[in-house]
Motif scaffolding. Structure first.
Motif, PDB file in Angstrom:
ATOM      1  N   HIS A  72       0.836  -1.202   0.000  1.00 29.02           N
ATOM      2  CA  HIS A  72       0.000   0.000   0.000  1.00 29.02           C
ATOM      3  C   HIS A  72       0.870   1.251   0.000  1.00 29.02           C
ATOM      4  N   LYS A  73       1.947   1.207   0.801  1.00 30.64           N
ATOM      5  CA  LYS A  73       2.838   2.360   0.840  1.00 30.64           C
ATOM      6  C   LYS A  73       3.523   2.564  -0.507  1.00 30.64           C
ATOM      7  N   ARG A  74       3.839   1.468  -1.187  1.00 29.39           N
ATOM      8  CA  ARG A  74       4.437   1.592  -2.520  1.00 29.39           C
ATOM      9  C   ARG A  74       3.465   2.284  -3.462  1.00 29.39           C
ATOM     10  N   SER A  75       2.184   1.872  -3.376  1.00 29.50           N
ATOM     11  CA  SER A  75       1.179   2.494  -4.236  1.00 29.50           C
ATOM     12  C   SER A  75       1.056   3.970  -3.933  1.00 29.50           C
ATOM     13  N   ASP A  76       1.098   4.315  -2.621  1.00 25.23           N
ATOM     14  CA  ASP A  76       0.993   5.714  -2.244  1.00 25.23           C
ATOM     15  C   ASP A  76       2.166   6.505  -2.785  1.00 25.23           C
ATOM     16  N   VAL A  77       3.354   5.885  -2.727  1.00 29.69           N
ATOM     17  CA  VAL A  77       4.542   6.581  -3.219  1.00 29.69           C
ATOM     18  C   VAL A  77       4.443   6.797  -4.721  1.00 29.69           C
ATOM     19  N   ASN A  78       4.017   5.774  -5.443  1.00 29.89           N
ATOM     20  CA  ASN A  78       3.922   5.889  -6.889  1.00 29.89           C
ATOM     21  C   ASN A  78       2.771   6.795  -7.320  1.00 29.89           C
ATOM     22  N   GLY A  79       1.768   6.905  -6.495  1.00 27.02           N
ATOM     23  CA  GLY A  79       0.619   7.743  -6.819  1.00 27.02           C
ATOM     24  C   GLY A  79      -0.404   6.999  -7.655  1.00 27.02           C
ATOM     25  N   PRO A  80      -1.624   7.526  -7.726  1.00 27.86           N
ATOM     26  CA  PRO A  80      -2.677   6.871  -8.509  1.00 27.86           C
ATOM     27  C   PRO A  80      -2.376   6.913 -10.001  1.00 27.86           C
ATOM     28  N   THR A  81      -2.859   5.921 -10.701  1.00 26.67           N
ATOM     29  CA  THR A  81      -2.654   5.822 -12.149  1.00 26.67           C
ATOM     30  C   THR A  81      -3.893   6.262 -12.918  1.00 26.67           C
ATOM     31  N   TYR A  82      -5.076   6.072 -12.320  1.00 25.61           N
ATOM     32  CA  TYR A  82      -6.328   6.387 -13.001  1.00 25.61           C
ATOM     33  C   TYR A  82      -7.241   7.198 -12.081  1.00 25.61           C
ATOM     34  N   ALA A  83      -8.218   7.840 -12.704  1.00 30.26           N
ATOM     35  CA  ALA A  83      -9.257   8.549 -11.955  1.00 30.26           C
ATOM     36  C   ALA A  83     -10.591   8.274 -12.620  1.00 30.26           C
ATOM     37  N   SER A  84     -11.578   7.953 -11.809  1.00 35.38           N
ATOM     38  CA  SER A  84     -12.935   7.735 -12.308  1.00 35.38           C
ATOM     39  C   SER A  84     -13.757   8.983 -11.993  1.00 35.38           C
ATOM     40  N   ILE A  85     -14.221   9.650 -13.035  1.00 37.34           N
ATOM     41  CA  ILE A  85     -15.010  10.866 -12.878  1.00 37.34           C
ATOM     42  C   ILE A  85     -16.479  10.508 -13.076  1.00 37.34           C
ATOM     43  N   THR A  86     -17.222  10.516 -11.990  1.00 32.88           N
ATOM     44  CA  THR A  86     -18.653  10.202 -12.050  1.00 32.88           C
ATOM     45  C   THR A  86     -19.416  11.491 -12.305  1.00 32.88           C
ATOM     46  N   ASP A 217     -26.087  31.245 -25.525  1.00 31.80           N
ATOM     47  CA  ASP A 217     -25.139  31.974 -26.375  1.00 31.80           C
ATOM     48  C   ASP A 217     -23.733  32.018 -25.794  1.00 31.80           C
ATOM     49  N   HIS A 218     -23.608  31.751 -24.525  1.00 35.80           N
ATOM     50  CA  HIS A 218     -22.282  31.735 -23.884  1.00 35.80           C
ATOM     51  C   HIS A 218     -21.785  30.313 -23.666  1.00 35.80           C
ATOM     52  N   TYR A 219     -22.397  29.368 -24.359  1.00 34.54           N
ATOM     53  CA  TYR A 219     -21.969  27.965 -24.322  1.00 34.54           C
ATOM     54  C   TYR A 219     -22.184  27.320 -22.958  1.00 34.54           C
ATOM     55  N   ARG A 220     -23.093  27.872 -22.186  1.00 30.99           N
ATOM     56  CA  ARG A 220     -23.444  27.273 -20.899  1.00 30.99           C
ATOM     57  C   ARG A 220     -24.598  26.290 -21.100  1.00 30.99           C
ATOM     58  N   PRO A 221     -24.485  25.082 -20.579  1.00 27.84           N
ATOM     59  CA  PRO A 221     -25.574  24.106 -20.728  1.00 27.84           C
ATOM     60  C   PRO A 221     -26.870  24.632 -20.120  1.00 27.84           C
ATOM     61  N   LYS A 222     -27.954  24.472 -20.872  1.00 30.92           N
ATOM     62  CA  LYS A 222     -29.251  24.904 -20.362  1.00 30.92           C
ATOM     63  C   LYS A 222     -29.731  23.997 -19.238  1.00 30.92           C
ATOM     64  N   THR A 223     -29.357  22.734 -19.332  1.00 33.57           N
ATOM     65  CA  THR A 223     -29.629  21.787 -18.241  1.00 33.57           C
ATOM     66  C   THR A 223     -28.305  21.457 -17.559  1.00 33.57           C
ATOM     67  N   PRO A 224     -28.179  21.725 -16.263  1.00 29.66           N
ATOM     68  CA  PRO A 224     -26.893  21.526 -15.574  1.00 29.66           C
ATOM     69  C   PRO A 224     -26.339  20.113 -15.737  1.00 29.66           C
ATOM     70  N   VAL A 225     -25.053  20.038 -16.016  1.00 33.04           N
ATOM     71  CA  VAL A 225     -24.317  18.774 -16.044  1.00 33.04           C
ATOM     72  C   VAL A 225     -23.149  18.933 -15.082  1.00 33.04           C
ATOM     73  N   GLN A 226     -23.037  18.022 -14.133  1.00 34.51           N
ATOM     74  CA  GLN A 226     -22.024  18.213 -13.098  1.00 34.51           C
ATOM     75  C   GLN A 226     -21.234  16.942 -12.803  1.00 34.51           C
ATOM     76  N   ILE A 227     -20.146  17.144 -12.073  1.00 35.23           N
ATOM     77  CA  ILE A 227     -19.329  16.036 -11.573  1.00 35.23           C
ATOM     78  C   ILE A 227     -19.823  15.696 -10.172  1.00 35.23           C
ATOM     79  N   ASN A 228     -20.182  14.459  -9.972  1.00 32.42           N
ATOM     80  CA  ASN A 228     -20.658  14.025  -8.657  1.00 32.42           C
ATOM     81  C   ASN A 228     -19.519  13.609  -7.734  1.00 32.42           C
ATOM     82  N   GLU A 229     -18.509  12.970  -8.327  1.00 31.21           N
ATOM     83  CA  GLU A 229     -17.406  12.467  -7.509  1.00 31.21           C
ATOM     84  C   GLU A 229     -16.241  12.074  -8.406  1.00 31.21           C
ATOM     85  N   VAL A 230     -15.033  12.180  -7.860  1.00 24.61           N
ATOM     86  CA  VAL A 230     -13.825  11.698  -8.545  1.00 24.61           C
ATOM     87  C   VAL A 230     -13.131  10.710  -7.622  1.00 24.61           C
TER      88      VAL A 230
END
Length: 236
Positions: A72-86, A217-230
């Motif tokens: 686990h410490k090795r993984s922490d040292v190397n850092g994460p490789t991927y991220a899941s953006i929900t 006109d300012h490229y803002r989504p009319k219906t909100p789209v958001q990130i719930n968790e990473v």
């Protein structure tokens, strides 16, 4: 010398003879003593055997625990490789460029652990260009990107970057924090505006679905789209 009568001799011989046998109570007593001794020896053996087995298992568990901790410490040292953006549209998985952009990845990881991206909206969605998530709404910044993007189709096709690249602004992240860009088309000279630190490896269809939302006109989504968790993931 007086003669001894036969009856007297018979009595004397009976007196000299020992007991004819051991009594039943004595046999029972000796049997109980032997049984208690055997039981005691068996109980002692069983106790020390179980204690030895438990000690061995504890040693093995301790060794396995230390091994897991080291890994686990090795993984922490190397850092994460991927991220899941929900997102509110679905899951996007990105590979992080730990070797190419270590400082940016480290900053991204730090913001993830602080929960910075929870609730972040994609406040700019420009088709065939980028989707942009940020907690600061600055229309003028994206307008410049759009004006540049209109000319990209006429430029050299040997582009530096492909679609579905993950990046963040080169501007100071203080105040607004860490923003996210995901390209939806190849964009040349991308490093002039953002630092690329990863790429989408799964969920391209989700990125395209976000790209297709209706905007003002300012490229803002009319219906909100958001990130719930990473969620950060370590390579195994």
């Amino acid at each position: 010398m007086a003669k001894i009568k036969p009856q007297a001799l018979l009595l004397q011989s009976k007196k000299k003879k020992g007991p004819s046998g051991i009594s039943v109570p004595t046999i029972i007593l000796y049997g109980l003593i032997v049984a208690v001794m055997v039981f005691f020896l068996f109980a002692t053996y069983r106790h020390w055997s179980r204690r030895s087995m438990i000690q061995t298992q504890d040693d093995l568990s301790s060794t396995e625990g230390e091994s897991t901790f080291i890994e686990h410490k090795r993984s922490d040292v190397n850092g994460p490789t991927y991220a899941s953006i929900t997102t509110s549209k679905g899951l996007i998985t990105v590979e992080l460029y730990k070797d190419g952009s270590p400082d940016i990845v480290e900053e991204f990881v730090d913001f993830c652990q602080k929960g910075h991206f929870k609730g972040m909206r994609f406040n700019r969605v420009i088709k065939h260009f980028v989707i942009h998530g940020s907690k600061v709404d600055k229309p003028e910044g994206t307008e410049d990107w759009t004006s540049r993007g209109k000319h990209y189709s006429r430029l050299d096709t040997s582009l530096k970057h492909e679609a579905f690249m993950l990046g963040t602004s080169k501007t100071n992240h203080e105040g607004g924090g860490f923003d996210l860009f995901i390209t939806t088309a190849p964009i040349p000279d991308l490093n002039d505006k953002i630092n690329v630190f990863g790429r989408v490896i799964k969920g391209e269809d989700i990125v395209q679905e976000i790209e297709e939302v209706d905007t003002d006109d300012h490229y803002r989504p009319k219906t909100p789209v958001q990130i719930n968790e990473v969620t950060l993931k370590y390579s195994t």
